[in-house]
Each structure stands twice: as structure tokens, then as C-alpha cells.
Motif scaffolding. Sequence first.
Motif, short mmCIF file in Angstrom:
data_model
loop_
_atom_site.label_atom_id
_atom_site.label_comp_id
_atom_site.label_asym_id
_atom_site.label_seq_id
_atom_site.Cartn_x
_atom_site.Cartn_y
_atom_site.Cartn_z
N ALA A 244 9.12 97.55 35.31
CA ALA A 244 8.23 98.26 34.39
C ALA A 244 8.77 98.23 32.97
CB ALA A 244 8.04 99.70 34.84
N LEU A 245 7.86 98.16 32.03
CA LEU A 245 8.20 98.25 30.61
C LEU A 245 7.50 99.48 30.08
CD1 LEU A 245 9.73 96.81 28.34
CD2 LEU A 245 7.65 95.50 27.87
N LEU A 246 8.30 100.50 29.74
CA LEU A 246 7.77 101.83 29.39
C LEU A 246 7.99 102.13 27.92
CD1 LEU A 246 6.73 104.72 30.26
CD2 LEU A 246 9.12 105.27 30.74
N GLY A 247 7.01 102.78 27.32
CA GLY A 247 7.14 103.22 25.94
C GLY A 247 5.83 103.78 25.45
N GLU A 248 5.90 104.62 24.42
CA GLU A 248 4.68 105.17 23.86
C GLU A 248 3.91 104.08 23.13
OE1 GLU A 248 5.56 107.95 20.66
OE2 GLU A 248 7.45 106.95 20.34
N ASN A 249 2.67 104.38 22.71
CA ASN A 249 1.90 103.42 21.93
C ASN A 249 2.65 103.08 20.65
OD1 ASN A 249 -0.07 104.06 23.90
ND2 ASN A 249 -1.66 103.47 22.48
N GLY A 250 2.77 101.79 20.36
CA GLY A 250 3.48 101.37 19.16
C GLY A 250 4.96 101.16 19.37
N ASP B 43 10.70 98.71 40.69
CA ASP B 43 12.09 98.70 41.13
C ASP B 43 13.01 99.14 40.00
OD1 ASP B 43 11.84 97.54 43.87
OD2 ASP B 43 10.97 95.88 42.75
N ARG B 44 12.77 98.57 38.81
CA ARG B 44 13.54 98.95 37.63
C ARG B 44 12.60 99.21 36.47
NH1 ARG B 44 17.70 95.13 35.60
NH2 ARG B 44 16.23 93.47 36.14
N CYS B 45 13.11 99.89 35.44
CA CYS B 45 12.28 100.24 34.29
C CYS B 45 13.09 100.08 33.01
CB CYS B 45 11.76 101.67 34.41
SG CYS B 45 10.76 102.21 33.01
N THR B 46 12.55 99.33 32.07
CA THR B 46 13.14 99.21 30.73
C THR B 46 12.33 100.05 29.77
OG1 THR B 46 14.11 97.02 31.08
CG2 THR B 46 13.57 97.62 28.81
N THR C 158 17.77 100.37 30.51
CA THR C 158 17.13 99.93 31.75
C THR C 158 17.72 100.73 32.90
OG1 THR C 158 16.75 97.70 30.91
CG2 THR C 158 16.70 97.98 33.30
N VAL C 159 16.87 101.29 33.75
CA VAL C 159 17.33 102.11 34.87
C VAL C 159 16.62 101.69 36.15
CG1 VAL C 159 17.83 104.12 33.42
CG2 VAL C 159 15.56 103.88 34.43
#
Length: 529
Positions: free
Chosen positions: A54-60, A228-231, A241-242
Motif C-alpha cells: 500500500a502507498l498511503l498519504g493524504e491528498n497532495g 502486506d506492507r505500507c509505505t 515503510t511498515v
Amino acid sequence: MELKEVSVSKRHERRVSRLAEDFVIEMLHITKEFPGIKANDDITLQLRKGEVHALLGENGAGKSTLMSVLFGLYQPEAGQIRKNGKEVVIRNPNDANALGIGMVHQHFKLVECFSVLDNIILGVEPNKMGFLQKAEARKKVMALSEKYGLRVDPDALISDISVGMQQRVEILKMLYRDNEILIFDEPTAVLTPQEIDELMEIMRNLAAEGKSILFISHKLNEIMAVADRCTVLRKGKYIGTVETKNTTAEELSAMMVGRNVSFHVDKKPCQPGDVVLDVEHMTVASKIHKNNAVKDVSLKVRRGEIVGIAGVDGNGQTELVDAILGMLRVSGGKVEKSGKDLTNRPAPQIRSDGVALIPPDRQKQGLVLNSSILMNGVLGCEQDKRFCKRGIIRKGQLMGVMPSVLQDYDVRMPSINANAAELSGGNQQKVILAREFGIRKADLVIAVNPTRGLDVGAIEFVYKRIEEQKQAGKAVLLISTELTEIMRLSDRIAVFYKGRCMDILPRETAEINRIGSLMMGITEGGEHA
């Protein structure tokens, strides 16, 4: 929203088997700049074979930009991309496809008048001596559909199938091209709960078959369910990354916004009073097709309650709101506010009759960006004698009220005379809340996707303020495509499908699966509307 989760033991087995393997894709120290902004600032992302990352982050935050670099839509200013340990140059999407990289965009790239099969093979049509070999293509598509549980009708027109089914077509386009690295850009934004569960299962099956998936999202529950993992990215920078099994949604949200965030809404019991908004048998013609956009809808909103409207975007919610506000003509039925008929009255008259609005697009509909924060505080209040006299704004009167209201709504600004364009998205939304809740005298609040594009910290703030309006005895109509938002805030939930109100459910007894079925037009008896 409850999502099916892969068992920890199965995840662990898959993960351990991969630890000794090299990364299938490495994006090392990627920097991408646009005029005035560094969208990606020295970001490193490494994807293992057979994992959902997964690639996580707020908009922008730079998520879509980074994936656009990987897919060849943008060229980075610095950094390198490696596939299976070897450096590659991806100049365009054709290069990406040649390397086995495919992408499902947030807005699908399908030709609506073409069939499912024609869309899948478009651009890579099999031919023999110049003649299209469609039977061969059909056989491959049906084999892929069966193998991955995608279940599509190859002869159906794109215009005739659901959004969830269109997404399956996009996935099959990647598989048909033998892509091994699959990028999903905010894939659940337009899906019902059942379709989201199905997509999660499809992603797990793809990963189990050895496909490597990059999953862009801002929805923490979905990431915890499938990745499985998230950046995590924040403001264009790499945060970390976790492994999802070793973290929580709260920890991910803190990484995303830089502070701890509470997901709890201090929701008080509903004690509804008199009816404020009464929509009776409303019908509204569509501006884009022959069918009506709103079809015989009846809805009441009382003081001290929040009525949420759930539905996939484009099912009549926008037209309903525009008709209530006088921006679209009501062709049948009527709209009353506190017993007063407002049907087809001029929009300024309706707004001045005590209606507060959080519009769906704060920049296009909520603010004048090249005007000061102070002057934005009086937009729509031109008939309020406190601040306007004979059409002239009384800046002194406004200055006596606006600064304290902005402070109460925690608007972070360089100056009250600074242009609204200088504020972040979250602070722009707070200016609208301050004006509509703190300046305007209203007893009806209409909030349309009030947290769209906001980080989880700003979302927490908006939820609190909407709940305060309810506790102050105002009637609140909430329209949102985020079902979790509807479930958290609403006291009653109306579900829309193709312009109809399928049912109105009390929040206490509303179940996700029931709402999801109604969003697909399926009645309690299992019949399709």
C-alpha cells in the motif's frame, strides 16, 4: 466498514517465503518537480514479488505522482527505477507495459460504446495476416476471468455494466497484457461495500498467483485488510515503510499527518424536533440524458438530526441538492423549509432564508481564491444587514466579528487580508465552516462531501463541527460518497440508486451489507429496482 482480512498465519507464510527474494521493483531516491512544487522529494519504494504493497498519504502527498513516474506518464528529475535488480528507463506507458507494469487509474480509461472484450484487447488486438483473431482473444479473456474470479460478460457494452464491473475490465486489461506489476490508484472510490470486498479478494488472489500489487489509498481500514506492507508519504516526502501486521490504523494515521488522530466522533443521542426540510415527491430532469436525474424522492430532515444520503457518485445526489438550493428546476413535487414553499425560488433567496452550505468543491464553489479571507467570510451573506447595506459590504462590521470566528475554527493564515489561495486545503475548508456555521444564521445545514481531499486530522475537525450543528438544534443533510463518513455521523441514512431513494434506515439498525445492496438497486426482497 468491516472488510474481510487475510489470516495472520497465511500472511506470515507468504511474507517469510519472500524475504530471501530480490525486489521486483525498486524506485530509488525519486524526485519529481512541477513549477513551484516538489511533488516527490527523494522517495524510495521497494516492491516484493507476490505482495500487496500500500502507498498511503493524504491528498497532495505525492502518491499518484510517484506511480505516474513508474508508469511512464512523468519523467523524474532524479533517482532511478530497477526491475529485478536491473536499472530501467520508462519513457511512456508502452515502455511500462513492455516491462510488465500495468495501471488501473482512478478514472477508468474505457470506451463506453465498445464491448468488454473490445476494451480489453484495444491496442493489442491479435491478428493473423492483418485479420483480427477475436475468437482467440475471447478464449484468453474468459480463461483469465475464470482463473482470477473476475466474472465478466465479454459481449456487454461498457455503458451497460456497473462501475464495479468496469473496474474488473480494467484489471483484465492488465492481465491480458501479461502485466506482473499491477498499480491500483484509489480503486475503491466509486465502489459499493460488496464491490470493495470483492476487489480485496481479487487482489489477494492476484498476489497469491505471484502478481505484485501497488495499492494507492487513503483509507486505513482497507490497507489494514489487504496490504502486506505500507509505505507512507507526507507532503511529498518519504516517512517510512511498515508491515501492516506490526502496526495499527492509529499509528499509520499519525505517520500520515504527523500527529495522533482520534477516530472517535463524540456523537450524542438524536432528539429530533420539528421538520425543517421537507422534500415531497421531487422529480428533477437530467441535463445530460433523457431520464430524470431525481425520481419521485420524498425526504424529511428535522431539527437536531443528521440525515445522510449514501450512494455511488452520480445517482442523483448532486441534482437533489441543486434543486433544493434553487440551482436546478424542480419539474415535479415541492421543497418546503419550516412550512415555507421554496420550490424553484431564486438561489440567493433560498440561501438567505437560513440555509448553510458546505459545497462539494471548496475552490470552485465555496471560495473566491483571489479574494481575501475576510471578504470570503461574507460570500452568500450579501443580504445580511449586519454586513451589507444597500449592496455595499460594511468591512468594519465584518472585521468586528470575523477574526474571532476564524480563531474559533482554528484557521491557520498569514493574515486575514491574505488571499484564500494562500491557504492549505484544510484551512480553506475551515474558512467555509467558519462562514457557514459561525457567521451565517441558518437552521438548515447541507454538507456535500465535506471532507473530500482532507487529511485525517482535518476530517476529525470537520466531523466535530458538523456534530456541533446538530447539537445546536439545526437540521443537517449530509451527502457523501464515503460510506464510513455516513455511518459515523448520520442518525438516519437514505440510500440513492439511479435517482431514487431506495430506503431510509435508522443508523442503529443499518447494516453495511444492506446499504450496499440498496446502493446497487437491490431491494430487501432481492429484486432489482
